[in-house]
Design a protein around this motif. Structure first.
Motif, PDB file in Angstrom:
ATOM      1  N   GLN A   9      28.717 -14.615   8.999  1.00  0.00           N
ATOM      2  CA  GLN A   9      27.710 -13.684   8.524  1.00  0.00           C
ATOM      3  C   GLN A   9      27.156 -13.780   7.681  1.00  0.00           C
ATOM      4  O   GLN A   9      25.842 -13.561   7.425  1.00  0.00           O
ATOM      5  CB  GLN A   9      29.243 -13.273   8.502  1.00  0.00           C
ATOM      6  CG  GLN A   9      28.212 -11.580   8.082  1.00  0.00           C
ATOM      7  CD  GLN A   9      29.236 -10.357   7.846  1.00  0.00           C
ATOM      8  OE1 GLN A   9      30.160  -9.846   7.978  1.00  0.00           O
ATOM      9  NE2 GLN A   9      28.099  -9.191   8.267  1.00  0.00           N
ATOM     10  N   LEU A  86      17.436 -14.287   9.396  1.00  0.00           N
ATOM     11  CA  LEU A  86      18.749 -13.476   9.895  1.00  0.00           C
ATOM     12  C   LEU A  86      18.350 -13.953  11.343  1.00  0.00           C
ATOM     13  O   LEU A  86      17.672 -14.149  12.313  1.00  0.00           O
ATOM     14  CB  LEU A  86      18.652 -12.026  10.708  1.00  0.00           C
ATOM     15  CG  LEU A  86      19.771 -11.453  11.144  1.00  0.00           C
ATOM     16  CD1 LEU A  86      21.361 -11.325  10.196  1.00  0.00           C
ATOM     17  CD2 LEU A  86      19.630  -9.872  11.380  1.00  0.00           C
ATOM     18  N   LEU A  88      20.219 -14.507  15.279  1.00  0.00           N
ATOM     19  CA  LEU A  88      21.035 -13.539  15.995  1.00  0.00           C
ATOM     20  C   LEU A  88      20.599 -14.456  17.371  1.00  0.00           C
ATOM     21  O   LEU A  88      19.598 -14.902  17.933  1.00  0.00           O
ATOM     22  CB  LEU A  88      19.390 -11.800  16.424  1.00  0.00           C
ATOM     23  CG  LEU A  88      19.264 -11.719  15.438  1.00  0.00           C
ATOM     24  CD1 LEU A  88      18.151 -10.364  15.473  1.00  0.00           C
ATOM     25  CD2 LEU A  88      20.527 -10.481  15.292  1.00  0.00           C
ATOM     26  N   GLY A 104      25.214 -10.362  19.248  1.00  0.00           N
ATOM     27  CA  GLY A 104      25.506 -10.401  18.036  1.00  0.00           C
ATOM     28  C   GLY A 104      24.986  -9.958  16.662  1.00  0.00           C
ATOM     29  O   GLY A 104      24.104  -9.492  16.591  1.00  0.00           O
ATOM     30  N   LYS A 105      25.510  -9.855  15.979  1.00  0.00           N
ATOM     31  CA  LYS A 105      25.844  -9.188  14.596  1.00  0.00           C
ATOM     32  C   LYS A 105      24.566  -9.546  13.282  1.00  0.00           C
ATOM     33  O   LYS A 105      24.138  -9.435  12.626  1.00  0.00           O
ATOM     34  CB  LYS A 105      26.711  -8.928  13.311  1.00  0.00           C
ATOM     35  CG  LYS A 105      27.475  -7.764  14.560  1.00  0.00           C
ATOM     36  CD  LYS A 105      28.632  -6.970  13.394  1.00  0.00           C
ATOM     37  CE  LYS A 105      29.174  -5.736  14.034  1.00  0.00           C
ATOM     38  NZ  LYS A 105      30.285  -5.193  13.422  1.00  0.00           N
TER      39      LYS A 105
END
Lengths: 113, 113
Positions: A9, A86, A88, A104-105
């Motif tokens: 994450q 980020l 993704l 996805g997160k």
């Protein structure tokens, strides 16, 4: 409901290091896309993979689609501070006009100088 | 080419108030999407338009959210009344056709007090 699990994450590394992030699902997708999103901006498409086992390279980024089209990985060689963002993954299933992306997160990557 | 334009960039309102967001897609793009991105998560599709018709609004909370694309170009997304859990970034994306790569705007960041 199709789900995409991304790992890790969070990832914080030093400039020059290599890294791999993963995108996994129990569902089959007709294609999978990788995006990078920077703070305050929308996601920007990096690559689309369509064929099981496909490998695509974009400069220092290598994308792989799993043979079964359920998972994908993104490998970055010699990371730079500009790679921070980020990441993704998004899977799609062809459905004519009802083409839908499931995201996805994300993996939040920080590359430190 | 000009990208997807969204306004406003930021909005702060109190719960139970109403708010509207505007999106101007890339010229010639027939497909328009609205996504909700809650902090720490990937974008979630709220509604998809093909020209001025709705293709998919299965994840739109229709008791409080509404969207329109009357002339098949610009689109507005409205929330009335807003709840605390609506705090998120609202992203608009467009593509020439449903199965073509999506181009995202920079989003509207909504904060509910």
């Amino acid at each position: 409901t199709q789900l995409l699990e991304q790992s890790p994450q969070f990832l914080s590394i030093q400039e020059g290091e290599n890294l791999t992030v993963y995108c996994n699902s129990s569902s089959v997708f007709s294609s999978l896309q990788w995006y990078r999103q920077e703070p305050g901006e929308g996601p920007v498409l990096l690559v689309t993979v369509v064929t099981g086992g496909e490998v695509k390279k974009l400069k220092r980024l290598t994308f792989q689609f799993g043979d079964a089209r359920k998972d994908s990985s993104l490998h970055i060689t010699a990371a730079q501070t500009g790679d921070t963002g980020l990441y993704l993954c998004a899977g799609s299933n062809s459905g004519g006009s009802n083409y839908k992306l499931t995201f996805g997160k994300g993996t939040l990557l920080t590359v430190n100088p | 080419e000009a990208g997807v334009a969204q306004s406003p960039r930021y909005k702060i309102i109190e719960k139970r108030q109403s708010v509207a967001f505007w999106c101007n897609p890339i010229s010639g793009h027939a497909t328009l999407y609205w996504y909700q991105q809650i902090l720490g998560q990937g974008p979630k599709l709220l509604i998809q338009f093909q020209n001025n018709g709705v293709v998919d609004d299965s994840q739109l909370p229709k008791d409080r959210f509404s969207a329109e694309r009357l002339k098949g170009v610009d689109s507005t997304l409205k929330i009335q009344p807003a709840k605390l859990e609506d705090s998120a970034v609202y992203l608009c994306a467009s593509s020439p056709r449903p199965n073509q790569p999506q181009h995202f705007g920079d989003g509207t960041r909504l904060s509910i007090l």
